[in-house]
Design a protein around this motif. Structure first.
Motif, PDB file in Angstrom:
ATOM      1  N   UNK A 193     -25.304  -8.358  -5.576  1.00 10.43           N
ATOM      2  CA  UNK A 193     -25.840  -7.106  -5.351  1.00 10.43           C
ATOM      3  C   UNK A 193     -27.370  -6.682  -5.837  1.00 10.43           C
ATOM      4  N   UNK A 194     -27.391  -7.008  -7.221  1.00  9.59           N
ATOM      5  CA  UNK A 194     -28.582  -6.658  -7.851  1.00  9.59           C
ATOM      6  C   UNK A 194     -29.488  -7.666  -7.212  1.00  9.59           C
ATOM      7  N   UNK A 195     -29.031  -8.719  -7.304  1.00  3.74           N
ATOM      8  CA  UNK A 195     -30.054  -9.797  -6.458  1.00  3.74           C
ATOM      9  C   UNK A 195     -30.679  -9.424  -5.012  1.00  3.74           C
ATOM     10  N   UNK A 196     -29.911  -8.854  -4.339  1.00  3.63           N
ATOM     11  CA  UNK A 196     -30.264  -8.101  -3.022  1.00  3.63           C
ATOM     12  C   UNK A 196     -31.296  -7.102  -3.285  1.00  3.63           C
ATOM     13  N   UNK A 197     -31.101  -6.298  -4.128  1.00  2.00           N
ATOM     14  CA  UNK A 197     -32.065  -5.281  -4.620  1.00  2.00           C
ATOM     15  C   UNK A 197     -33.416  -5.852  -5.079  1.00  2.00           C
ATOM     16  N   UNK A 198     -33.323  -6.788  -5.897  1.00  4.62           N
ATOM     17  CA  UNK A 198     -34.653  -7.473  -6.485  1.00  4.62           C
ATOM     18  C   UNK A 198     -35.274  -7.914  -5.289  1.00  4.62           C
ATOM     19  N   UNK A 199     -34.618  -8.541  -4.472  1.00  2.00           N
ATOM     20  CA  UNK A 199     -35.152  -9.324  -3.036  1.00  2.00           C
ATOM     21  C   UNK A 199     -35.871  -8.170  -2.242  1.00  2.00           C
ATOM     22  N   UNK A 200     -35.088  -7.210  -1.878  1.00  2.00           N
ATOM     23  CA  UNK A 200     -35.826  -6.079  -1.221  1.00  2.00           C
ATOM     24  C   UNK A 200     -37.054  -5.670  -1.968  1.00  2.00           C
ATOM     25  N   UNK A 201     -37.045  -5.544  -3.322  1.00  2.02           N
ATOM     26  CA  UNK A 201     -38.134  -4.735  -3.858  1.00  2.02           C
ATOM     27  C   UNK A 201     -39.321  -5.787  -3.766  1.00  2.02           C
TER      28      UNK A 201
END
Lengths: 94, 156, 84, 118, 114, 85, 175, 524, 114
Positions: free
Chosen positions: C1-9
């Motif tokens: 999940x956090x990886x996805x957010x990082x990716x999006x950012x």
């Protein structure tokens, strides 16, 4: 006029390139046969742990020669651009 | 013009570090991320660092264009030469004739996760070195040439 | 999940810096934004598990290309004229 | 356990100082003061986050004698060292260039450099 | 390859050797005609000078029709066409690119829709 | 033991995004350079942590390259700004 | 020649640090050691004129090298912590009183000036802005110029640091 | 006679020799001028010999494979890979062999010519280096069977061509032309890379035969096709993407211009190769065929009409190059439009393709010849403005004769080779659509008209003031021109020999997609 | 899980790059646009090779059941070097043009037209 045409073509391109976002799924490539072969056999065939290097220099080494040549070409081209002009260059007004 | 003394000293110290790190990247191209291009680019960036710290006139005293050009040619010739040796040995262009042979860079690698050993890879380390030398020379000379164009007015 | 957010950012930053390259009238700032773009795309390569490419992009794209662009800007003009 | 605590402390310090640095970058009035925030706080913070990684690797090395954690720790240390080294030089270069390009410290009680005529 | 020199297109046959022979025959005829001329005619004498109502002949360099004036009639005849086509060659690099993009865009529409 | 690193890297990436504000606002090029420099520093930190998260030791090399080379472009810009290039 | 050897040793050191943990001759494998020697020789050939540009071999003394880590971990680190707390305080309160002041130091060698400048940049609310190439006077941007300090045309270097006397350490290392 | 390892490795040596020669020539150029000239000539001769050897092998033994880095050079698919070619494979079929022949012939003639035509300039070691690189890149483009490899060589040829176009740095206009060319090429390269990415992402293959085996005509394939067609059509100078052509051709040194013609034809080869071999049977024939035909027709008309009012000799010829490219596109486009219908293909499609491909060959020869004569004229007169030339006929007899040969050939006057290929195109296209054939003939007439103009203003009339010192061009330049002129005459007088032995196999190789696939993958 | 995020980024970046190329008039800006476009293509190719939860294609200590595809990375390396080579050559062209023409505005670089 040019500006409108540019914006229009940019929009058209954006729409059509959007196809790649629609048709391909990220993270799950359709066919992986060639790369599976590399990952399975690359380490033993070329005795290399880094599969990328194996591909760059062994399986597709010829591409790398071409790539180095591109760099060489560009460097020689830049050298050609900044060379010191001699008198005969100016004489010849072809 | 040259930059301030602090930057110059820092560049001098860092240049050595960057060179050895770039060579590390080149040498370990077949084990860790990196390789000829990356390492060569790292070293060339080190050269760019020295170039930026000193003035152009000082730099061409330290780094010679002809040497870099020769380096580039030599790297490429070595690269193509290693590939051509394979033809001489009766195999094809770019054949990895050293891999798993037991001689230089010829240790075998078992399949599966392992840390790797420098003495492997066949001709790949040689090619990495060749490409590294070439990229080093090429990218550094590009910056030198582009700097030489500054402030020169049109001639004739 | 956090990886996805990082990716999006990271991707958002990528796009923002590309827009900045488009937007800046001062070419120096544009080259700067382009260097930043290179850094972020290198980070993106890193996230996509391509460390080779990330090193390559960091060294070539962010270090050398920016340098070459700045030398070229120094040899030409710093400010972009207003579009007609 | 201690290692875990240390890691969390290091990370927390790192994150806090990084955040302070960025906030300073956004809040301070002129370039030089912003540079104070970024140079010191972010370098310090980043070194501390890296320190957390080093602590992690040391603790794991001590529990499992595995040489990959030496590599991890040493490389992280080198990264931190290079970061501190280059950041100091870089911010000096920026400050000098900014002053030479005519950006004066806007709230300033004294400017000896300008008086020195350079 | 019965006849080594002939080129067949599936509809007709063309033989360059025959053409060469025809040319040679033509040349022979021309040579014969040339032979039958007045043999006393010499260059660079009064004989070759044209009679321009008694005026002096202008030097040849002045009467030579320069390249820019050739086909004046042709270009004048399809002036409307040239007035449309020539301004498209603006010489601006981004216009070149714009043309490429437009061709690609139109092709996209054609290929995708059809 | 690796859990605390996840929020840390998230915060770092958020901070990177915050630096964009200064990049956009920055009245002078100097401010922008400072912002980019900050991004570089933060990126190195996040790269180190991400390398740990991916459990790949060798990924740290990328961070070293970043740390060593990111300031070269900064130096070029500084030299240009100082009118010395 | 001394330059060559020095550069060689330093780069070998860096290389060995980079490849630590690769084998079992100590921490290194045999091939890494060989490669390290070769590559360090190459580096020394390339970079010898850069590292020892000033031909100042005072740093060849290994004891001085041992002092550097002590310096970094000890007084320098304390100063860094203090400086960061200071910056944190100012970031939150925005209570600043900035100004560029002139600091003179009696350090002569390049390394000394370099270390001092970097220490100043990283430590107490100050950034080195410029350096006088001849007198080695540093122009320093101070985020909080002390009351009355702006009147002094030149201040001494050790007045900047409050916890430890960093210039004295640097002098011990580099001079 | 020839050692076995040379014949086996000939495709690799074909690329390796010019590249290696180029890598060494900056060093050898430092020694002396003569050493440099000898080196360049030796490398080029060797390349030409290997090129002829390769072509000979292909024409006698069929498609030639070369797998880079494999233990066995001709084993494309390793036994343990499950039927996937994993390495870069050179696939030389008859079409490639034809292009190789063209490239080495023109390259050799042009190098000979260039040895004296550019001898007065500076930066020559770099010049010859890039020249050899360009020849190597063209050879690579036409012989590779791998998409990404094609892209790499495309980029080499772009950069090399751009560097050479901008060779006369002292004139800003040359650099401008180089910049335009480079921008167009870069965008083309990016398009091509995008297409490679799309194809790779779907099929996970880069080998053309493998892709041809798997391709399915999904929307993404269409996108890739369009990107490739746009990129390569722009690179070969089809209207309306031809704008760079006159700029680049007119500002480059004449020897380079003759080589640029070959480079753009290599792009044309890539276009045909991708349409026919890669997409082939899945292609929506009529649509793409008509697209190419329309591009061809536009190129023909606009090229020739833009040529007529030109005042610069090389610019005029450059517009003719655009116009002649149209013939090739027309001929092969007709073949592509009827590719799905075997009856039509046999009745006239094949002939049209033979015409188009023969025109590639002929065009390279006579356009190279014309540019070389233009270069000789400019070399002696010192200007490229037609208005300032005149009466050179007596002073430059040989150049005039070569010019006449080239001009008659390009105008399609028998017995030169231009007529032979145009004859094939006219006849077959007439069966396809009479209107197109008539347009082609009218364009041919206009071509003749504009070359009459050039001939008149350059060679006829009294010598203009300023041209008194003009002499015949140096001997090596004449030798270079003689080679090309001889080929023009020979292929004009014996067209059937060329069509039977060189062109028809090439045309069949293009249309025979299954043969290509089975040659690489082994068994269909 | 990522909703094709990198692909969307590729599309957006391509659009921005194209806009920079076509709408801006400064040569250097156009080259920046070209480099953005190149990076977009690089990102596209890298994203093609990503496999969910994969690790980098390097055998190290890490356990490797699922590696991302390696060929795209090799291709992208090539592409990056080609990009920097092209940039260098284009920029040196721009510098020379500025010296001769005194401008880097595309609209004014049109000595060659028609």
């Amino acid at each position: 006029m040019r500006k409108e045409l540019s914006i229009l073509i940019i929009i058209i391109f954006g729409l059509f390139l959007g196809l790649i976002a629609l048709d391909l799924t990220f993270g799950e490539p359709d066919n992986t046969a060639m790369d599976d072969y590399f990952i399975r056999n690359g380490q033993e065939q070329a005795a290399t742990n880094n599969i990328v290097t194996t591909i760059v220099f062994d399986y597709r080494g010829f591409d790398t020669l071409g790539e180095s040549t591109v760099l060489f070409t560009a460097v020689v081209g830049v050298a050609l651009m900044y060379r010191k002009l001699v008198r005969s260059d100016a004489d010849e007004n072809e | 013009m040259r930059m301030s003394k602090i930057v110059r000293f820092g560049a001098d110290v860092l240049f050595g570090a960057i060179v050895i790190f770039g060579l590390y990247v080149i040498m370990h191209g077949h084990l860790t991320p990196g390789g000829g291009f990356q390492g060569g680019a790292v070293v060339a960036t080190g050269a760019a660092l020295v170039i930026v710290a000193y003035s152009y006139e000082e730099v061409i005293g330290m780094i010679r264009k002809t040497v870099l050009m020769a380096q580039e040619s030599a790297g490429l010739v070595m690269f193509a030469g290693v590939a051509l040796i394979a033809i001489g040995l009766g195999t094809t262009f770019f054949f990895n004739f050293l891999a798993n042979s037991g001689s230089l860079f010829g240790m075998t690698v078992p399949f599966g996760p392992n840390p790797g050993e420098l003495n492997t890879g066949g001709v790949l380390p040689l090619m990495n070195i060749a490409v590294g030398i070439e990229v080093w020379g090429g990218l550094a000379i590009v910056i030198l040439y582009m700097l030489s164009g500054i402030g020169k007015t049109k001639e004739a | 999940m956090i990886e996805t957010i990082i990716h999006i950012l990271v991707i958002a930053g990528l796009i923002v810096s590309a827009v900045l390259v488009y937007h800046f009238k001062d070419l120096l700032a544009a080259a700067l934004a382009s260097g930043l773009f290179s850094f972020l795309i290198s980070l993106e390569f890193y996230i996509l598990q391509a460390p080779d490419v990330a090193i390559s992009q960091a060294a070539i794209g962010a270090g050398l290309t920016t340098a070459i662009f700045i030398i070229a800007i120094r040899s030409t003009k710093r400010y972009e004229e207003d579009a007609p | 356990m201690i290692a875990e605590l240390l890691i969390i402390i290091c990370l927390a310090i790192g994150i806090i100082f990084n955040s302070l640095g960025v906030i300073g970058l956004l809040r301070f009035p002129d370039l030089y003061t912003r540079m104070h925030a970024t140079t010191k706080a972010t370098t310090f913070g980043s070194v501390f986050t890296t320190l957390a990684v080093i602590v992690y690797s040391i603790s794991l090395y001590l529990s499992t004698i595995d040489s990959q954690f030496i590599v991890l720790g040493v490389h992280a240390f080198i990264a931190a060292f290079a970061l501190a080294f280059t950041n100091a030089i870089g911010s000096h270069a920026i400050a000098r260039a900014a002053h030479r390009s005519g950006i004066m410290p806007s709230p300033a009680v004294v400017d000896r450099l300008k008086e020195a005529g350079r | 390859m019965a006849f080594a020199t002939s080129l067949s297109s599936g509809f007709g046959i063309w033989d360059p050797l025959l053409w060469v022979i025809a040319i040679i025959i033509g040349l022979v005829i021309a040579w014969l005609l040339w032979r039958s001329g007045v043999s006393s005619y010499k260059k660079d004498t009064e004989q070759t000078r044209p009679y321009l109502s008694g005026n002096a002949e202008p030097p040849k360099g002045e009467v030579h029709i320069r390249a820019g004036n050739l086909y004046w009639g042709f270009t004048e005849g399809i002036k409307g066409y040239y007035q449309r086509i020539v301004p498209l060659h603006t010489g601006i690099a981004t216009d070149y690119l714009l043309w490429i993009f437009w061709v690609a865009g139109i092709l996209l529409v054609i290929v995708m829709v059809v | 033991m690796i859990d605390p690193f996840y929020p840390a890297v998230l915060v770092l990436v958020i901070l990177i995004c915050l630096c964009f504000i200064r990049l956009i606002l920055g009245p002078t090029p100097g401010d922008r350079v400072v912002a980019v420099d900050t991004v570089n520093t933060l990126t190195v930190a996040s790269l180190v942590i991400l390398g740990l998260i991916y459990r790949e030791v060798i990924f740290i090399d990328v961070a070293i390259v970043y740390a060593l080379l990111s300031f070269v472009s900064t130096l070029y810009i500084a030299k240009y700004l100082g009118g010395e290039l | 020649m001394i330059a060559f050897i020095l550069t060689f040793l330093l780069s070998l050191f860096v290389y060995l640090v980079l490849t630590a943990g690769s084998g079992n001759i100590g921490l290194w494998s045999a091939s890494e050691l060989t490669a390290g020697v070769v590559l360090s020789l190459l580096t020394a050939a390339v970079a010898r004129n850069f590292l020892c540009r000033a031909r100042n071999y005072r740093m060849a003394n290994p004891l001085r090298f041992l002092l550097i880590p002590i310096y970094v971990i000890g007084p320098f680190f304390l100063e860094v912590i203090k400086a960061n707390l200071d910056v944190a305080y100012r970031v939150i309160t925005l209570r600043i009183r900035p100004g560029i002041i002139r600091v003179s130091s009696d350090l002569k060698s390049d390394l000394g000036i370099f270390m001092l400048a970097n220490s100043i940049t990283l430590t107490p609310g100050t950034i080195t802005v410029d350096i006088d190439e001849h007198t080695h006077d540093l122009f320093i941007h101070n985020i909080n110029v002390g009351e009355g300090e702006e009147a002094a045309p030149v201040i001494r270097d050790h007045e900047l640091f409050s916890i430890a006397d960093l210039p004295r350490w640097i002098r011990r290392i580099a001079e | 006679m020839i050692p076995g390892y040379i014949t086996t490795n000939a495709p690799a040596l074909l690329i390796a020799v010019p590249l290696l020669g180029a890598f060494l020539s900056p060093l050898i150029g430092k020694i002396s001028r003569d050493a440099r000239a000898l080196w360049v000539l030796a490398v080029m001769t060797l390349t030409a010999l290997i090129g002829y050897l390769v072509a000979f092998l292909v024409y006698t033994e069929g498609t030639l494979l070369y797998v880079f880095g494999a233990t066995n050079a001709t084993l494309a698919v390793p036994p343990d890979s499950g039927g996937i070619p994993i390495r870069i494979i050179f696939t030389l079929d008859a079409m490639s062999a034809l292009m190789v022949t063209i490239a080495v012939t023109v390259g050799f003639a042009v190098i000979l010519y260039s040895l004296s035509s550019d001898s007065r300039r500076s930066g020559l070691e770099a010049y010859y280096t890039i020249f050899l690189l360009m020849i190597g890149a063209i050879l690579g483009m036409v012989s590779t069977g791998d998409l990404f490899n094609f892209f790499v060589f495309l980029e080499i040829s772009s950069l090399a061509s751009a560097g050479l176009v901008a060779y006369k740095v002292e004139k800003g206009r040359a650099v401008e032309a180089g910049l335009k060319y480079l921008l167009v090429s870069t965008i083309g390269g990016i398009f091509f890379l995008f297409a490679i990415g799309i194809l790779y992402g779907q099929y996970n293959a880069l080998n053309m035969a493998m892709l041809a085996d798997m391709i399915q005509w999904t929307p993404l394939d269409k996108l890739a096709l369009v990107l490739v067609v746009a990129a390569l059509a722009a690179k070969c100078g089809a209207v309306p993407m031809h704008f760079w052509t006159p700029d680049a051709y007119s500002m480059a040194p004449s020897a380079v211009t003759a080589m640029l013609v070959v480079a753009s034809q290599a792009s044309l080869y890539g276009l045909f190769r991708i349409c026919f071999t890669l997409y082939g049977i899945t292609l929506n024939y009529a649509t793409i065929g008509w697209v190419i035909i329309i591009l061809g027709i536009l190129s023909m008309i606009i090229g020739v009409t833009m040529a007529i009012p030109q005042k610069d000799i090389k610019r005029l010829m450059a517009y003719h190059a655009v116009s002649q490219t149209g013939y090739m596109l027309l001929g092969v486009g007709v073949g592509l439009a009827v590719l799905g219908d075997q009856a039509l293909l046999n009745s006239y499609g094949m002939t049209a393709m033979e015409g188009g491909i023969f025109h590639i060959f002929n065009h390279a020869m006579y356009k190279g010849l014309l540019f070389l004569t233009a270069g000789a004229i400019i070399y002696q007169v010192g200007t490229s403005d037609l208005n300032r030339m005149g009466g050179l006929g007596h002073r430059m007899k040989w150049t005039m004769i070569f010019f006449i040969i080239g001009a008659l050939a390009i105008a399609g006057i028998p017995p030169f080779n231009g007529f032979a290929s145009k004859f094939l195109i006219y006849e077959s296209v007439f069966a396809f659509s009479p209107l197109l054939s008539i347009i082609a003939m009218v364009v041919s007439i206009l071509t003749l008209a504009s070359f009459v103009k050039v001939f008149h203003s350059v060679f006829m009339g009294p010598p203009l003031p300023g041209n008194e010192q003009v002499r015949e061009a140096p001997r090596t330049m004449l030798i270079g021109m003689t080679i090309l002129a001889a080929i023009v005459i020979i292929s004009g007088v014996f067209p059937e020999f060329f069509v039977q032995n060189l062109i028809a196999p090439a045309a069949h190789a293009l249309t025979d997609q299954a043969g290509y696939i089975s040659a690489v993958l082994g068994g269909a | 899980m990522f909703w094709n995020l990198p692909y969307i980024a590729v599309v957006l970046l391509s659009v921005i790059g194209l806009a920079t190329i076509l709408l801006k008039r400064n040569l250097i800006k156009i080259f920046l646009g070209v480099s953005i476009l190149t990076s977009a293509v690089n990102l596209f190719i890298i994203a093609l090779g990503y496999r969910e939860g994969g690790i980098a294609p390097i055998y190290t200590y890490a356990v490797s059941e699922n590696m991302v595809m390696a060929t795209p990375q090799a291709l992208t390396l090539t592409s990056i070097v080609i990009g920097v080579a092209t940039s260098a050559l284009m920029l040196s062209f721009a510098v020379i043009i500025y010296k001769t023409y005194g401008t880097v505005n595309v609209d004014e670089i049109k000595e060659l037209k028609e």
